[in-house]
Design a protein around this motif. Structure first.
Motif, PDB file in Angstrom:
ATOM      1  N   PRO A   5      10.555 -77.370  33.288  1.00 43.23           N
ATOM      2  CA  PRO A   5       9.879 -75.920  33.260  1.00 43.23           C
ATOM      3  C   PRO A   5      10.490 -74.932  33.426  1.00 43.23           C
ATOM      4  O   PRO A   5      11.114 -74.461  34.328  1.00 43.23           O
ATOM      5  N   LYS A   6      10.827 -73.658  32.144  1.00 41.17           N
ATOM      6  CA  LYS A   6      11.635 -72.709  32.711  1.00 41.17           C
ATOM      7  C   LYS A   6      10.004 -71.310  33.165  1.00 41.17           C
ATOM      8  O   LYS A   6       8.852 -71.671  33.136  1.00 41.17           O
ATOM      9  N   MET A   7      11.013 -70.971  33.725  1.00 39.05           N
ATOM     10  CA  MET A   7      10.033 -69.269  34.511  1.00 39.05           C
ATOM     11  C   MET A   7      10.041 -68.361  33.093  1.00 39.05           C
ATOM     12  O   MET A   7      11.385 -67.937  32.794  1.00 39.05           O
ATOM     13  N   LEU A   8       8.467 -67.944  32.573  1.00 39.38           N
ATOM     14  CA  LEU A   8       8.774 -67.364  31.901  1.00 39.38           C
ATOM     15  C   LEU A   8       8.191 -65.585  32.437  1.00 39.38           C
ATOM     16  O   LEU A   8       7.572 -65.617  33.230  1.00 39.38           O
ATOM     17  N   GLU A   9       8.553 -64.849  31.996  1.00 40.44           N
ATOM     18  CA  GLU A   9       8.871 -63.529  32.124  1.00 40.44           C
ATOM     19  C   GLU A   9       8.286 -62.826  31.389  1.00 40.44           C
ATOM     20  O   GLU A   9       8.959 -62.774  29.614  1.00 40.44           O
ATOM     21  N   ILE A  10       6.708 -62.404  30.839  1.00 41.91           N
ATOM     22  CA  ILE A  10       6.326 -62.431  29.762  1.00 41.91           C
ATOM     23  C   ILE A  10       6.345 -60.273  30.250  1.00 41.91           C
ATOM     24  O   ILE A  10       5.209 -59.995  30.877  1.00 41.91           O
ATOM     25  N   LYS A  11       6.803 -59.353  29.151  1.00 48.26           N
ATOM     26  CA  LYS A  11       6.484 -58.001  29.773  1.00 48.26           C
ATOM     27  C   LYS A  11       5.602 -57.350  28.394  1.00 48.26           C
ATOM     28  O   LYS A  11       5.349 -57.930  27.484  1.00 48.26           O
ATOM     29  N   PRO A  12       5.137 -56.835  29.290  1.00 51.43           N
ATOM     30  CA  PRO A  12       3.929 -55.681  28.211  1.00 51.43           C
ATOM     31  C   PRO A  12       4.273 -55.147  27.118  1.00 51.43           C
ATOM     32  O   PRO A  12       6.086 -55.068  27.106  1.00 51.43           O
ATOM     33  N   ALA A  13       4.649 -54.844  26.099  1.00 47.14           N
ATOM     34  CA  ALA A  13       5.058 -53.907  24.821  1.00 47.14           C
ATOM     35  C   ALA A  13       3.655 -53.801  24.116  1.00 47.14           C
ATOM     36  O   ALA A  13       2.954 -54.263  24.055  1.00 47.14           O
ATOM     37  N   PRO A  14       4.093 -52.876  23.114  1.00 44.54           N
ATOM     38  CA  PRO A  14       2.844 -52.279  22.279  1.00 44.54           C
ATOM     39  C   PRO A  14       2.627 -53.258  21.027  1.00 44.54           C
ATOM     40  O   PRO A  14       1.650 -52.800  20.827  1.00 44.54           O
ATOM     41  N   VAL A  15       3.568 -54.163  20.777  1.00 43.62           N
ATOM     42  CA  VAL A  15       2.166 -55.461  19.970  1.00 43.62           C
ATOM     43  C   VAL A  15       2.700 -56.604  20.977  1.00 43.62           C
ATOM     44  O   VAL A  15       3.175 -57.272  21.427  1.00 43.62           O
ATOM     45  N   LEU A  16       0.952 -57.240  20.943  1.00 48.98           N
ATOM     46  CA  LEU A  16       1.127 -58.369  22.041  1.00 48.98           C
ATOM     47  C   LEU A  16       0.893 -59.595  21.027  1.00 48.98           C
ATOM     48  O   LEU A  16      -0.819 -59.433  21.087  1.00 48.98           O
ATOM     49  N   ILE A  17       1.161 -60.325  21.196  1.00 45.77           N
ATOM     50  CA  ILE A  17       0.490 -61.883  20.398  1.00 45.77           C
ATOM     51  C   ILE A  17      -0.211 -62.148  21.737  1.00 45.77           C
ATOM     52  O   ILE A  17       0.532 -63.000  22.292  1.00 45.77           O
ATOM     53  N   VAL A  18      -1.394 -63.314  20.639  1.00 43.99           N
ATOM     54  CA  VAL A  18      -2.066 -64.546  21.906  1.00 43.99           C
ATOM     55  C   VAL A  18      -1.789 -65.094  20.761  1.00 43.99           C
ATOM     56  O   VAL A  18      -3.418 -65.611  19.797  1.00 43.99           O
ATOM     57  N   GLU A  19      -1.653 -66.049  21.202  1.00 39.88           N
ATOM     58  CA  GLU A  19      -1.911 -67.402  20.283  1.00 39.88           C
ATOM     59  C   GLU A  19      -2.295 -69.006  21.024  1.00 39.88           C
ATOM     60  O   GLU A  19      -2.002 -68.942  22.149  1.00 39.88           O
ATOM     61  N   GLY A  20      -3.199 -69.440  20.628  1.00 36.45           N
ATOM     62  CA  GLY A  20      -3.732 -70.885  21.152  1.00 36.45           C
ATOM     63  C   GLY A  20      -4.782 -71.412  20.421  1.00 36.45           C
ATOM     64  O   GLY A  20      -5.909 -70.626  19.501  1.00 36.45           O
ATOM     65  N   LEU A  21      -5.599 -73.119  20.360  1.00 39.03           N
ATOM     66  CA  LEU A  21      -6.727 -73.136  20.630  1.00 39.03           C
ATOM     67  C   LEU A  21      -7.867 -72.367  19.688  1.00 39.03           C
ATOM     68  O   LEU A  21      -8.696 -72.494  19.298  1.00 39.03           O
ATOM     69  N   PHE A  22      -7.991 -72.484  21.028  1.00 37.26           N
ATOM     70  CA  PHE A  22      -8.719 -71.341  21.334  1.00 37.26           C
ATOM     71  C   PHE A  22      -9.952 -69.729  20.886  1.00 37.26           C
ATOM     72  O   PHE A  22     -10.841 -70.067  22.585  1.00 37.26           O
ATOM     73  N   ILE A  23      -8.458 -69.399  22.041  1.00 42.55           N
ATOM     74  CA  ILE A  23      -9.073 -67.919  21.793  1.00 42.55           C
ATOM     75  C   ILE A  23      -9.634 -67.140  20.651  1.00 42.55           C
ATOM     76  O   ILE A  23      -9.973 -66.240  21.068  1.00 42.55           O
ATOM     77  N   PHE A  24     -10.187 -68.439  20.110  1.00 45.79           N
ATOM     78  CA  PHE A  24     -11.796 -67.540  19.197  1.00 45.79           C
ATOM     79  C   PHE A  24     -12.502 -67.805  19.644  1.00 45.79           C
ATOM     80  O   PHE A  24     -13.329 -66.802  19.758  1.00 45.79           O
ATOM     81  N   HIS A  25     -12.075 -69.038  20.491  1.00 44.58           N
ATOM     82  CA  HIS A  25     -13.344 -69.779  20.644  1.00 44.58           C
ATOM     83  C   HIS A  25     -13.505 -68.824  22.229  1.00 44.58           C
ATOM     84  O   HIS A  25     -15.197 -68.456  22.473  1.00 44.58           O
TER      85      HIS A  25
END
Length: 214
Positions: free
Chosen positions: A96-116
């Motif tokens: 596994p890699k260590m992810l660095e998720i930086k804030p930005a003007p456009v944010l994409i949220v992805e996943g099976l349950f994001i609407f649920h």
């Protein structure tokens, strides 16, 4: 930092989400878009035996650390950088890699349950639903899980019939009518995905003149 413009992307397994995300991200400068994926918030199941892993249902909302997922999205809203270990789907051959998720003007949220997940759905400004016919989606799922994740054929088919399809019908399909865009991806023609990514990125630039589209 102002609130980011939040795009939610969900779809059936094998609908082409990965390809779509890659194409969409290529329209932006790296500092203008960031991605947070629900898949990196699975509650670890690597202590289970092979048979337990086969039977364990990863396709239910309780398989995700929902609180941590929402917390990190809010951290990005507050302009904070999130560090998160990548989830490797219990494949011992992948480090596994260590992810660095930086804030930005456009944010994409992805996943099976994001609407649920109501608290996540409420944060979304634009909702995208990717879909494919079941036979097409299954073929793609088999190709991915057998080659990339090291599962055997019987395991993939068991999960597809008992977990994936029922979960799609219960936790994702009911939200299709509320989505702003539905993309049907029954072929492996990249033009379908590219055209959708072009349209969304162009519309986004029209609404947010400070965002550069490349």
């Amino acid at each position: 930092m102002n609130k980011p413009y939040v795009i939610g992307i969900a779809g059936s397994s094998g609908s082409g989400k990965t390809f779509f995300l890659r194409s969409f991200l290529n329209h932006f400068l790296p500092e203008q878009v960031t991605l947070i994926s629900q898949d990196d918030y699975y509650i670890p199941a690597n202590t289970k035996t092979r048979e337990e892993n086969r039977l364990y249902n990863f396709d239910v909302p309780t398989s995700i650390n929902r609180e941590a997922f929402y917390h990190d999205i809010k951290e990005l809203f507050d302009g904070k950088t999130v560090h998160k270990e990548e989830y490797t789907f219990n494949n011992p051959d992948l480090k596994p890699k260590m992810l660095e998720i930086k804030p930005a003007p456009v944010l994409i949220v992805e996943g099976l349950f994001i609407f649920h997940y109501e608290e996540v759905n409420d944060l979304l400004d634009f909702r995208i639903f990717l879909d494919a016919e079941e036979s097409v989606a299954l073929e793609r799922r088999l190709r991915r899980d057998l080659l990339e994740r090291g599962y055997d054929h019987d395991d993939v088919m068991y999960k597809w019939e008992n977990h994936v399809v029922p979960s799609y019908n219960q936790y994702l399909l009911p939200y299709r009518p509320i989505c702003d865009m539905v993309i049907i991806n029954n072929t492996d023609d990249p033009k379908i995905i590219d055209d959708a990514a072009n349209k969304i990125s162009f519309d986004l630039k029209e609404k947010n003149s400070h965002i550069t589209i490349i």
